[in-house]
Design a protein around this motif. Structure first.
Motif, PDB file in Angstrom:
ATOM      1  N   LYS A  96      -1.620  -6.286 -16.312  1.00 30.58           N
ATOM      2  CA  LYS A  96      -2.696  -5.612 -15.589  1.00 30.58           C
ATOM      3  C   LYS A  96      -2.079  -4.483 -14.788  1.00 30.58           C
ATOM      4  N   GLN A  97      -2.856  -3.437 -14.604  1.00 27.19           N
ATOM      5  CA  GLN A  97      -2.424  -2.357 -13.737  1.00 27.19           C
ATOM      6  C   GLN A  97      -3.151  -2.485 -12.413  1.00 27.19           C
ATOM      7  N   LEU A  98      -2.401  -2.298 -11.350  1.00 28.01           N
ATOM      8  CA  LEU A  98      -2.959  -2.320 -10.007  1.00 28.01           C
ATOM      9  C   LEU A  98      -3.399  -0.907  -9.660  1.00 28.01           C
ATOM     10  N   VAL A  99      -4.627  -0.796  -9.204  1.00 26.72           N
ATOM     11  CA  VAL A  99      -5.201   0.511  -8.891  1.00 26.72           C
ATOM     12  C   VAL A  99      -5.873   0.418  -7.532  1.00 26.72           C
ATOM     13  N   LEU A 100      -5.610   1.403  -6.683  1.00 29.10           N
ATOM     14  CA  LEU A 100      -6.269   1.440  -5.379  1.00 29.10           C
ATOM     15  C   LEU A 100      -7.738   1.788  -5.546  1.00 29.10           C
ATOM     16  N   LEU A 110       0.826  -1.212   0.000  1.00 28.48           N
ATOM     17  CA  LEU A 110       0.000   0.000   0.000  1.00 28.48           C
ATOM     18  C   LEU A 110       0.859   1.260   0.000  1.00 28.48           C
ATOM     19  N   ARG A 111       1.916   1.244   0.785  1.00 24.87           N
ATOM     20  CA  ARG A 111       2.816   2.401   0.826  1.00 24.87           C
ATOM     21  C   ARG A 111       3.418   2.664  -0.549  1.00 24.87           C
ATOM     22  N   GLU A 112       3.828   1.615  -1.239  1.00 25.92           N
ATOM     23  CA  GLU A 112       4.510   1.762  -2.527  1.00 25.92           C
ATOM     24  C   GLU A 112       3.555   2.009  -3.689  1.00 25.92           C
ATOM     25  N   LEU A 113       2.294   1.697  -3.525  1.00 29.38           N
ATOM     26  CA  LEU A 113       1.324   1.848  -4.611  1.00 29.38           C
ATOM     27  C   LEU A 113       0.855   3.301  -4.676  1.00 29.38           C
ATOM     28  N   SER A 114       1.736   4.163  -5.161  1.00 30.89           N
ATOM     29  CA  SER A 114       1.473   5.601  -5.202  1.00 30.89           C
ATOM     30  C   SER A 114       0.633   5.998  -6.416  1.00 30.89           C
ATOM     31  N   GLY A 115       0.422   5.069  -7.307  1.00 34.07           N
ATOM     32  CA  GLY A 115      -0.387   5.285  -8.505  1.00 34.07           C
ATOM     33  C   GLY A 115      -0.507   3.970  -9.232  1.00 34.07           C
TER      34      GLY A 115
END
Length: 142
Positions: free
Chosen positions: A94-98, A46-51
Motif C-alpha cells: 500500500k502507498q501512504l498518502v497524506l 508527517l515530516r518524512e512523508l514528503s510524498g
C-alpha cells in the motif's frame, strides 16, 4: 590498562557531539509536536512523508521497524491525516498518502520545526556540509 590514543579520544568526543545534537533535535520535535496534538513519532512520520511511499520506506526514513511505523500510521489514519492507497506496481503493498488535512498539518509542523531549530546556527552551506559528512559516516561497507 592502556591509555586511549588521540583517534579514540576524538571519536568519543565526536560521538558525544552527535548524540547531543540528536537529543536536541528529538527534544525540538517533541516540543513542537505536542503543540499540534501529535506524538514525536507522529510528527516524525508527517515530516518524512514528503510524498506517497510504502510503509517500509516510511519506516526506513523514520529509523524504526515497520511494525512501529504501522502503529503510528494507524493512529494518523484514524485521525484522517493519512490514507492507504493501492500501490501502482506491487499489489501486496500500500502507498501512504497524506489527506488534505494531513498536508495542512504537515505544513504547520514544518513551519514549527524550522523555528529555533537546533541546526539554525548553521548557514545553508554548513548544513549541507554537515549532511554530506554524516551521509559519508553512515555508509556501511558491503
Amino acid at each position: 590498562m592502556t591509555t586511549p590514543g588521540p583517534q579514540a579520544i576524538a571519536e568519543r568526543q565526536l560521538c558525544g557531539l552527535v548524540n547531543g545534537l540528536a537529543q536536541q533535535i528529538a527534544d525540538h520535535v517533541r516540543e513542537r509536536a505536542v503543540t499540534l496534538g501529535l506524538t514525536a513519532a507522529q510528527a516524525t512520520a508527517l515530516r518524512e512523508l514528503s510524498g506517497p511511499m510504502t510503509m517500509r520506506d516510511l519506516a526506513e526514513r523514520m529509523s524504526c521497524e515497520p511494525s512501529n511505523a504501522t502503529f503510528v500510521v494507524d493512529k494518523l489514519e484514524k485521525n484522517g491525516l493519512i490514507e492507504r492507497h493501492p500501490h501502482a506496481t506491487d499489489r501486496r503493498a500500500k502507498q501512504l498518502v497524506l489527506t488534505p488535512e494531513g498536508h495542512a498539518l504537515r505544513e504547520q509542523l514544518l513551519e514549527l520545526l524550522s523555528q529555533h531549530s537546533p541546526l539554525a546556527g548553521l548557514d545553508p552551506q554548513q548544513q549541507r556540509s554537515l549532511q554530506d559528512l554524516l551521509e559519508q559516516a553512515i555508509v556501511r561497507p558491503s
